[in-house]
Design a protein around this motif. Structure first.
Motif, PDB file in Angstrom:
ATOM      1  N   MET A  31      38.231  44.842  47.695  1.00  0.00           N
ATOM      2  CA  MET A  31      37.802  45.116  46.329  1.00  0.00           C
ATOM      3  C   MET A  31      38.663  44.358  45.321  1.00  0.00           C
ATOM      4  O   MET A  31      38.177  43.907  44.280  1.00  0.00           O
ATOM      5  CB  MET A  31      37.865  46.615  46.055  1.00  0.00           C
ATOM      6  CG  MET A  31      36.847  47.435  46.822  1.00  0.00           C
ATOM      7  SD  MET A  31      36.990  49.216  46.532  1.00  0.00           S
ATOM      8  CE  MET A  31      36.307  49.334  44.871  1.00  0.00           C
ATOM      9  N   ALA A  32      39.943  44.202  45.641  1.00  0.00           N
ATOM     10  CA  ALA A  32      40.867  43.543  44.718  1.00  0.00           C
ATOM     11  C   ALA A  32      40.579  42.054  44.558  1.00  0.00           C
ATOM     12  O   ALA A  32      40.978  41.450  43.558  1.00  0.00           O
ATOM     13  CB  ALA A  32      42.304  43.756  45.189  1.00  0.00           C
ATOM     14  N   ILE A  33      39.899  41.439  45.541  1.00  0.00           N
ATOM     15  CA  ILE A  33      39.644  39.997  45.466  1.00  0.00           C
ATOM     16  C   ILE A  33      38.174  39.675  45.184  1.00  0.00           C
ATOM     17  O   ILE A  33      37.787  38.509  45.198  1.00  0.00           O
ATOM     18  CB  ILE A  33      40.065  39.285  46.768  1.00  0.00           C
ATOM     19  CG1 ILE A  33      39.219  39.783  47.943  1.00  0.00           C
ATOM     20  CG2 ILE A  33      41.553  39.465  47.034  1.00  0.00           C
ATOM     21  CD1 ILE A  33      39.196  38.839  49.130  1.00  0.00           C
ATOM     22  N   SER A  34      37.349  40.684  44.911  1.00  0.00           N
ATOM     23  CA  SER A  34      35.903  40.435  44.792  1.00  0.00           C
ATOM     24  C   SER A  34      35.490  39.886  43.434  1.00  0.00           C
ATOM     25  O   SER A  34      34.501  39.153  43.329  1.00  0.00           O
ATOM     26  CB  SER A  34      35.134  41.727  45.074  1.00  0.00           C
ATOM     27  OG  SER A  34      35.375  42.690  44.063  1.00  0.00           O
ATOM     28  N   SER A  35      36.216  40.220  42.387  1.00  0.00           N
ATOM     29  CA  SER A  35      35.781  39.847  41.034  1.00  0.00           C
ATOM     30  C   SER A  35      35.686  38.336  40.795  1.00  0.00           C
ATOM     31  O   SER A  35      34.773  37.890  40.093  1.00  0.00           O
ATOM     32  CB  SER A  35      36.693  40.500  39.993  1.00  0.00           C
ATOM     33  OG  SER A  35      36.514  41.898  39.990  1.00  0.00           O
ATOM     34  N   LEU A 122      41.656  29.677  47.991  1.00  0.00           N
ATOM     35  CA  LEU A 122      42.615  29.842  49.092  1.00  0.00           C
ATOM     36  C   LEU A 122      43.044  31.300  49.220  1.00  0.00           C
ATOM     37  O   LEU A 122      43.151  31.838  50.332  1.00  0.00           O
ATOM     38  CB  LEU A 122      43.827  28.940  48.866  1.00  0.00           C
ATOM     39  CG  LEU A 122      43.592  27.436  49.019  1.00  0.00           C
ATOM     40  CD1 LEU A 122      44.841  26.651  48.621  1.00  0.00           C
ATOM     41  CD2 LEU A 122      43.198  27.093  50.455  1.00  0.00           C
ATOM     42  N   GLY A 123      43.292  31.943  48.087  1.00  0.00           N
ATOM     43  CA  GLY A 123      43.746  33.337  48.133  1.00  0.00           C
ATOM     44  C   GLY A 123      42.700  34.281  48.673  1.00  0.00           C
ATOM     45  O   GLY A 123      42.967  35.078  49.584  1.00  0.00           O
ATOM     46  N   THR A 124      41.484  34.202  48.140  1.00  0.00           N
ATOM     47  CA  THR A 124      40.437  35.115  48.600  1.00  0.00           C
ATOM     48  C   THR A 124      40.056  34.845  50.048  1.00  0.00           C
ATOM     49  O   THR A 124      39.716  35.772  50.794  1.00  0.00           O
ATOM     50  CB  THR A 124      39.188  35.007  47.706  1.00  0.00           C
ATOM     51  OG1 THR A 124      38.741  33.647  47.662  1.00  0.00           O
ATOM     52  CG2 THR A 124      39.483  35.479  46.295  1.00  0.00           C
ATOM     53  N   GLY A 125      40.118  33.587  50.465  1.00  0.00           N
ATOM     54  CA  GLY A 125      39.772  33.256  51.848  1.00  0.00           C
ATOM     55  C   GLY A 125      40.720  33.877  52.852  1.00  0.00           C
ATOM     56  O   GLY A 125      40.299  34.384  53.902  1.00  0.00           O
ATOM     57  N   MET A 156      31.190  45.338  46.539  1.00  0.00           N
ATOM     58  CA  MET A 156      31.121  46.390  45.523  1.00  0.00           C
ATOM     59  C   MET A 156      32.326  46.428  44.594  1.00  0.00           C
ATOM     60  O   MET A 156      32.288  47.102  43.571  1.00  0.00           O
ATOM     61  CB  MET A 156      30.997  47.759  46.207  1.00  0.00           C
ATOM     62  CG  MET A 156      29.693  47.977  46.940  1.00  0.00           C
ATOM     63  SD  MET A 156      29.624  49.578  47.767  1.00  0.00           S
ATOM     64  CE  MET A 156      29.532  50.680  46.349  1.00  0.00           C
ATOM     65  N   GLY A 157      33.387  45.725  44.956  1.00  0.00           N
ATOM     66  CA  GLY A 157      34.607  45.804  44.166  1.00  0.00           C
ATOM     67  C   GLY A 157      34.396  45.452  42.712  1.00  0.00           C
ATOM     68  O   GLY A 157      34.942  46.094  41.807  1.00  0.00           O
ATOM     69  N   LEU A 183      46.237  39.965  36.455  1.00  0.00           N
ATOM     70  CA  LEU A 183      47.479  40.676  36.771  1.00  0.00           C
ATOM     71  C   LEU A 183      47.197  42.009  37.471  1.00  0.00           C
ATOM     72  O   LEU A 183      47.830  42.340  38.485  1.00  0.00           O
ATOM     73  CB  LEU A 183      48.278  40.918  35.490  1.00  0.00           C
ATOM     74  CG  LEU A 183      48.924  39.687  34.847  1.00  0.00           C
ATOM     75  CD1 LEU A 183      49.519  40.043  33.488  1.00  0.00           C
ATOM     76  CD2 LEU A 183      50.010  39.115  35.757  1.00  0.00           C
ATOM     77  N   VAL A 184      46.247  42.771  36.948  1.00  0.00           N
ATOM     78  CA  VAL A 184      45.952  44.095  37.528  1.00  0.00           C
ATOM     79  C   VAL A 184      45.439  43.968  38.953  1.00  0.00           C
ATOM     80  O   VAL A 184      45.931  44.647  39.882  1.00  0.00           O
ATOM     81  CB  VAL A 184      44.929  44.843  36.644  1.00  0.00           C
ATOM     82  CG1 VAL A 184      44.446  46.110  37.353  1.00  0.00           C
ATOM     83  CG2 VAL A 184      45.539  45.190  35.299  1.00  0.00           C
ATOM     84  N   LEU A 185      44.462  43.105  39.178  1.00  0.00           N
ATOM     85  CA  LEU A 185      43.871  42.981  40.502  1.00  0.00           C
ATOM     86  C   LEU A 185      44.856  42.407  41.510  1.00  0.00           C
ATOM     87  O   LEU A 185      44.873  42.818  42.685  1.00  0.00           O
ATOM     88  CB  LEU A 185      42.618  42.102  40.431  1.00  0.00           C
ATOM     89  CG  LEU A 185      41.456  42.694  39.615  1.00  0.00           C
ATOM     90  CD1 LEU A 185      40.325  41.679  39.470  1.00  0.00           C
ATOM     91  CD2 LEU A 185      40.939  43.968  40.270  1.00  0.00           C
ATOM     92  N   GLY A 186      45.683  41.476  41.084  1.00  0.00           N
ATOM     93  CA  GLY A 186      46.690  40.921  41.986  1.00  0.00           C
ATOM     94  C   GLY A 186      47.692  41.956  42.448  1.00  0.00           C
ATOM     95  O   GLY A 186      48.043  42.026  43.636  1.00  0.00           O
TER      96      GLY A 186
END
Length: 423
Positions: A31-35, A122-125, A156-157, A183-186
């Motif tokens: 969920m933290a990386i979906s946006s 790279l991060g989301t992958g 759904m995130g 910042l929040v999601l990271g």
């Protein structure tokens, strides 16, 4: 005792309990990386205005995000196996949040590509491949459901961020919105990653109704030589193209069809549709994963892919109706998001669990190709035809062709493969 074994207060937690806890943590990380992917469409308008460029140029950012997320998946999967799930997923969540912080300061296309596209991809992958690979190991008996559940977190995130980001864009502007939410999601993703663990070497706990593996493990090098893998790759590519066309272009064609200035049930139609889409895009993943565990992977694929083709056709025919625009957009995503549970579970069923993370990394590269066709290529097709109808026609055709391939070709091909490689 290995540091990867799951411990609470000095005692090993029963696997039956531990794996559900791990599933929950995996969902939070996803969920933290979906946006970055699923609210991207809200940024396309502000970015084209800020940078003074065309939609097709801006959409290259989205393609880079997906390409970097997917084309490096085999390497990312190997790094997760080599250096540990907590370290790599934590790094991935950090990079995902950082990409928005950097993109908030971008003053040129190249800076936008590098920050939002490359760093974010790279991060989301790393997170996506690592979490899916982890869950198919924790749940050998419910592989489709587990892969679907964490994929649902990714789908759904953005449901939790769509309206806040839309409102923030109106009140605070794009730069402040990206900075704050990055910042929040990271931080949320990094904190959750610290609780991830690999399963024990053998799932011995009596509470786990484990289904023994019935096929031999196939290494990536050998898998890449098989026709069944490349058929799945082609099918994944076509389905990704169809879904990512909608994901990346929705705000643009909604504007052309007059849906960005109307209200439905007292709410703006576009963010309402995007929120419903996130719900449906998430629910479909464990739902169809669960169905495929019971009724077969290919049978479920054929039904789901054809379902999306029909839903997209109805959506296009009624695109000028605000209520149907909102409702049918959700139905379209209900027929698309399940690819992220059906393909990884089918792949692991076929080629075994030992190399599951790296093997899925190779298959997941198809998502990157789909991003190119669904992003800038779809935007160029619209630009040259001055119509969204040819774009929709291609996407609908891909849905129908892939459904037919699943039922009439993949089903028989996998049956022959499994018969030849059964343990």
């Amino acid at each position: 005792m290995s540091s990867d074994q799951y411990i609470i207060e000095g005692a090993r937690t029963p696997v039956a309990t531990a794996r559900w806890y791990q599933l929950f943590i995996g969902v939070v990380c996803m969920m933290a990386i979906s946006s970055p992917q699923y609210v991207w469409t809200l940024f396309t308008g502000p970015l084209t205005n800020k940078l003074g460029v065309s939609l097709a140029q801006v959409q290259i950012t989205f393609s880079l995000l997906i390409i970097l997320q997917t084309f490096f998946s085999p390497v990312q999967g190997y790094l997760v196996d080599r250096f540990g799930i907590r370290l790599l997923v934590g790094l991935g969540c950090t990079l995902s949040g950082l990409s928005w912080v950097l993109a908030s300061q971008a003053s040129s296309l190249s800076m936008l590509y590098l920050s939002y596209g490359v760093v974010g991809g790279l991060g989301t992958g790393i997170v996506y491949v690592g979490i899916v690979g982890l869950m198919v190991r924790w749940f050998p008996d419910r592989r489709g459901f587990a892969a679907g559940a964490v994929a649902a977190g990714y789908g759904m995130g953005a449901m939790l961020t769509t309206f806040p980001i839309s409102n923030s864009l109106q009140s605070a502007g794009m730069e402040q919105t990206m900075m704050t939410f990055g910042l929040v999601l990271g931080v949320v993703g990094l904190a959750a990653s610290r609780f991830l663990r690999q399963p024990p070497a053998l799932l011995r706990d009596a509470a786990v109704a484990q289904t023994p593996q019935t096929v031999s493990d196939v290494a990536p090098r050998e898998m890449l030589k098989t026709p069944v893998f490349w058929l799945m790759f082609a099918m994944f590519t076509m389905m990704s193209t169809s879904g990512l066309m909608v994901t990346s272009q929705m705000a643009s064609f909604a504007k052309d069809f007059g849906m960005t200035t109307v209200m439905v049930m007292g709410m703006a139609a576009l963010p309402l549709a995007l929120t419903i889409d996130r719900v449906c895009n998430g629910l479909t993943r464990p739902l169809f994963g669960w169905i495929s565990d019971r009724f077969g992977r290919e049978n479920t694929m054929a039904f789901a892919f054809l379902f999306e083709g029909v839903a997209m056709t109805l959506w296009l025919l009624t695109i000028n109706n605000p209520v149907l625009f909102v409702l049918l957009s959700g139905v379209v995503f209900l027929g698309w998001g399940e690819i992220f549970s059906l393909f990884p579970s089918t792949l692991t069923d076929t080629f075994g669990t030992r190399h599951a993370t790296t093997n899925y990394g190779f298959l997941y590269m198809a998502q990157g190709i789909g991003a190119v066709f669904g992003g800038p290529v779809a935007a160029l097709l619209h630009q040259y035809t001055s119509s969204w109808y040819p774009v929709f026609a291609v996407a609908i055709s891909f849905d129908i062709v892939t459904a037919l391939l699943a039922f009439f070709v993949l089903k028989r091909m996998r049956m022959n493969w499994l018969a030849a490689h059964a343990l």
